[in-house]
Scaffold this motif. Structure first.
Motif, mmCIF file in Angstrom:
data_model
loop_
_atom_site.group_PDB
_atom_site.id
_atom_site.type_symbol
_atom_site.label_atom_id
_atom_site.label_comp_id
_atom_site.label_asym_id
_atom_site.label_seq_id
_atom_site.Cartn_x
_atom_site.Cartn_y
_atom_site.Cartn_z
ATOM 1 N N TYR A 237 0.834 -1.202 0.000
ATOM 2 C CA TYR A 237 0.000 0.000 0.000
ATOM 3 C C TYR A 237 0.871 1.255 0.000
ATOM 4 C CZ TYR A 237 -4.070 2.916 0.898
ATOM 5 O OH TYR A 237 -5.062 3.853 0.791
ATOM 6 N N ALA A 238 1.994 1.195 0.688
ATOM 7 C CA ALA A 238 2.928 2.325 0.669
ATOM 8 C C ALA A 238 3.460 2.541 -0.750
ATOM 9 C CB ALA A 238 4.080 2.078 1.633
ATOM 10 N N SER A 239 3.771 1.459 -1.456
ATOM 11 C CA SER A 239 4.234 1.562 -2.835
ATOM 12 C C SER A 239 3.164 2.199 -3.713
ATOM 13 C CB SER A 239 4.583 0.172 -3.379
ATOM 14 O OG SER A 239 5.588 -0.438 -2.609
ATOM 15 N N PHE A 240 1.935 1.760 -3.495
ATOM 16 C CA PHE A 240 0.794 2.294 -4.234
ATOM 17 C C PHE A 240 0.646 3.796 -3.981
ATOM 18 C CE2 PHE A 240 -3.727 3.354 -4.335
ATOM 19 C CZ PHE A 240 -4.159 2.786 -5.520
ATOM 20 N N GLY A 241 0.745 4.212 -2.715
ATOM 21 C CA GLY A 241 0.599 5.619 -2.363
ATOM 22 C C GLY A 241 1.697 6.491 -2.929
ATOM 23 N N VAL A 242 2.928 5.971 -2.929
ATOM 24 C CA VAL A 242 4.065 6.734 -3.468
ATOM 25 C C VAL A 242 3.824 7.065 -4.935
ATOM 26 C CG1 VAL A 242 6.474 6.531 -4.161
ATOM 27 C CG2 VAL A 242 5.801 5.920 -1.838
ATOM 28 N N LEU A 243 3.334 6.098 -5.693
ATOM 29 C CA LEU A 243 3.096 6.336 -7.114
ATOM 30 C C LEU A 243 1.967 7.341 -7.330
ATOM 31 C CD1 LEU A 243 3.452 5.651 -10.150
ATOM 32 C CD2 LEU A 243 1.671 3.930 -9.817
ATOM 33 N N TRP A 244 0.804 7.084 -6.720
ATOM 34 C CA TRP A 244 -0.376 7.864 -7.063
ATOM 35 C C TRP A 244 -0.409 9.238 -6.422
ATOM 36 C CZ3 TRP A 244 -2.720 6.890 -11.257
ATOM 37 C CH2 TRP A 244 -2.753 5.583 -11.751
ATOM 38 N N THR A 245 0.437 9.486 -5.438
ATOM 39 C CA THR A 245 0.538 10.839 -4.908
ATOM 40 C C THR A 245 1.335 11.736 -5.851
ATOM 41 O OG1 THR A 245 0.416 10.028 -2.637
ATOM 42 C CG2 THR A 245 1.307 12.233 -2.934
ATOM 43 N N SER A 246 2.218 11.140 -6.626
ATOM 44 C CA SER A 246 3.129 11.934 -7.464
ATOM 45 C C SER A 246 2.838 11.872 -8.954
ATOM 46 C CB SER A 246 4.564 11.464 -7.229
ATOM 47 O OG SER A 246 4.695 10.078 -7.527
ATOM 48 N N ILE A 247 2.128 10.867 -9.428
ATOM 49 C CA ILE A 247 1.987 10.681 -10.873
ATOM 50 C C ILE A 247 1.196 11.811 -11.529
ATOM 51 C CG2 ILE A 247 -0.123 9.292 -10.814
ATOM 52 C CD1 ILE A 247 1.172 7.541 -13.009
ATOM 53 N N GLY A 248 0.260 12.385 -10.789
ATOM 54 C CA GLY A 248 -0.511 13.495 -11.344
ATOM 55 C C GLY A 248 0.368 14.682 -11.690
ATOM 56 N N PHE A 249 1.333 14.982 -10.812
ATOM 57 C CA PHE A 249 2.266 16.075 -11.078
ATOM 58 C C PHE A 249 3.160 15.758 -12.277
ATOM 59 C CE2 PHE A 249 1.501 16.496 -6.432
ATOM 60 C CZ PHE A 249 0.908 17.749 -6.453
ATOM 61 N N LEU A 250 3.600 14.487 -12.375
ATOM 62 C CA LEU A 250 4.463 14.085 -13.483
ATOM 63 C C LEU A 250 3.765 14.286 -14.823
ATOM 64 C CD1 LEU A 250 6.951 12.646 -14.727
ATOM 65 C CD2 LEU A 250 5.766 10.471 -14.282
ATOM 66 N N LEU A 251 2.518 13.822 -14.928
ATOM 67 C CA LEU A 251 1.804 13.882 -16.198
ATOM 68 C C LEU A 251 1.307 15.284 -16.532
ATOM 69 C CD1 LEU A 251 -0.207 10.531 -15.967
ATOM 70 C CD2 LEU A 251 1.870 10.993 -17.281
ATOM 71 N N ALA A 252 1.093 16.116 -15.501
ATOM 72 C CA ALA A 252 0.628 17.491 -15.742
ATOM 73 C C ALA A 252 1.778 18.411 -16.133
ATOM 74 C CB ALA A 252 -0.079 18.035 -14.504
ATOM 75 N N ASP A 253 3.000 17.982 -15.862
ATOM 76 C CA ASP A 253 4.173 18.830 -16.113
ATOM 77 C C ASP A 253 4.876 18.379 -17.397
ATOM 78 O OD1 ASP A 253 5.989 20.805 -15.695
ATOM 79 O OD2 ASP A 253 6.848 19.979 -13.857
ATOM 80 N N LEU A 307 8.424 1.728 -14.067
ATOM 81 C CA LEU A 307 8.016 3.032 -13.534
ATOM 82 C C LEU A 307 9.210 3.987 -13.455
ATOM 83 C CD1 LEU A 307 5.552 2.054 -10.651
ATOM 84 C CD2 LEU A 307 4.974 3.222 -12.782
ATOM 85 N N ALA A 308 10.383 3.446 -13.127
ATOM 86 C CA ALA A 308 11.583 4.284 -13.016
ATOM 87 C C ALA A 308 11.958 4.898 -14.356
ATOM 88 C CB ALA A 308 12.751 3.456 -12.478
#
Length: 337
Positions: A237-253, A307-308
């Motif tokens: 779940y921690a792995s899941f949270g790390v990805l989805w907390t940041s992926i929105g910023f990655l794709l919007a930038d 993902l990396a």
């Protein structure tokens, strides 16, 4: 020390079909309710860019809104889920859903990101409805169908997580990010009606709430399998949270510069993980629960390789997301649900 026999619940006759199996309609209701409610914790993930622009704050501040919902979810797991053994479940679920609806309404009109984050904590708290329904479904199911039933309910829960981002992106693209939480509040109210279709339950213990929480500590201390599954769940779940907390910023930038709608649609690639939960349940019923747990945990670890490299190659990012979405399949373990 010998493991305890899992607790049993004796359902009303309406919970079972003529063949003695769990009524398929109840499985559908539980899966749908689980998906609709857990979605509340994930609607904000594709919206981080728009929310940051609305309040003129940094991505770090808005990231706290997404994290706040997950923190609330963790608190709910610890403090609210055990109440399923202490009080009548339909009453508990109705109370939680009404409270969640009120908090979603606060998110709609939040004047600052701090108030938005505070309401998100409480929404996350109430989003553990699915984690009350999963053991409820396991208790209602016949022994030789328990893995399948849990897998189906988990599929509904995972589809709720997945589709929440798609719906969020589409609605935000048309009517703005606040409209997303209007829709979420309406859907949560509808879920209140769905839970009334479930059979009544009876408290499984007469101990106090304080002693009930203490008994969880005792179970963790005495049950080695439970301890290992806690670690699996926590780390994945921690792995899941790390990805989805940041992926929105990655794709919007840059270099992507995607809109909320496109970010939301992108998350459909995770559907493989949601559908895999049904396969995991079938494996568990055949006696391969431990094997499928190891396999899905390994997939979660491997997902971080593509993902990396996904910062510059969107197809690798999509592959990594699809693999990571299998992380909840390791929870399909009938004996301890």
């Amino acid at each position: 020390m010998k493991s305890r026999e899992p607790r049993r619940y004796f359902p009303s006759r309406t919970a079972r079909s003529a063949q003695g199996r769990m009524d398929p309609k109840l499985v559908v209701v539980m899966a749908l309710a689980s998906g609709l409610v857990v979605a509340n914790s994930y609607y904000a993930q594709p919206l981080v860019g728009s929310i940051a622009a609305t309040f003129a704050v940094s991505s770090t501040s808005v990231g706290l809104v997404v994290t706040a919902s997950q923190v609330g979810y963790a608190i709910g797991l610890a403090l609210l889920v055990p109440l399923g053994d202490l009080v009548e479940r339909r009453r508990l679920l109705t109370f939680m859903l009404l409270g969640t609806t009120a908090c979603l309404a606060v998110m709609v009109i939040a004047p600052t990101w701090q108030i938005l984050a505070s309401a998100a904590v409480l929404v996350g708290l109430g989003s553990v409805v699915g984690q009350i329904l999963v053991p409820f479904a396991a208790a209602l199911a016949h022994e030789d169908e328990r893995g399948k039933v849990i897998g189906n309910v988990m599929t509904g829960l995972l589809l709720g997580i997945l589709l929440s981002r798609v719906i969020s992106g589409l609605i935000a693209g048309i009517a703005g990010w606040r409209a997303v939480f209007v829709v979420a509040a309406v859907l949560t109210l509808i879920t209140c009606g769905l839970v009334r279709l479930l059979p009544p339950s009876h408290p499984q213990t007469s101990m106090s709430y304080r002693r009930l929480l203490g008994s969880v500590v005792v179970l963790v201390r005495e049950e080695s399998v439970l301890r290992s599954r806690i670690w699996f769940g926590m780390l994945t779940y921690a792995s899941f949270g790390v990805l989805w907390t940041s992926i929105g910023f990655l794709l919007a930038d840059s270099p992507y510069n995607w809109s909320e709608t496109r970010i939301g649609v992108f998350t459909v690639v995770g559907i493989a993980g949601a559908l895999a939960a049904r396969f995991a349940g079938a494996l568990a019923d055949r006696g391969f629960a431990e094997l499928q747990t190891g396999a899905f945990v390994a997939l979660t670890a491997l997902s971080f390789l593509p993902l990396a490299m996904g910062q510059r190659h969107v197809w690798l990012l999509a592959l990594g997301v699809a693999l990571l979405e299998c992380d909840d399949c390791d929870q399909v373990y009938p004996e301890y649900n």
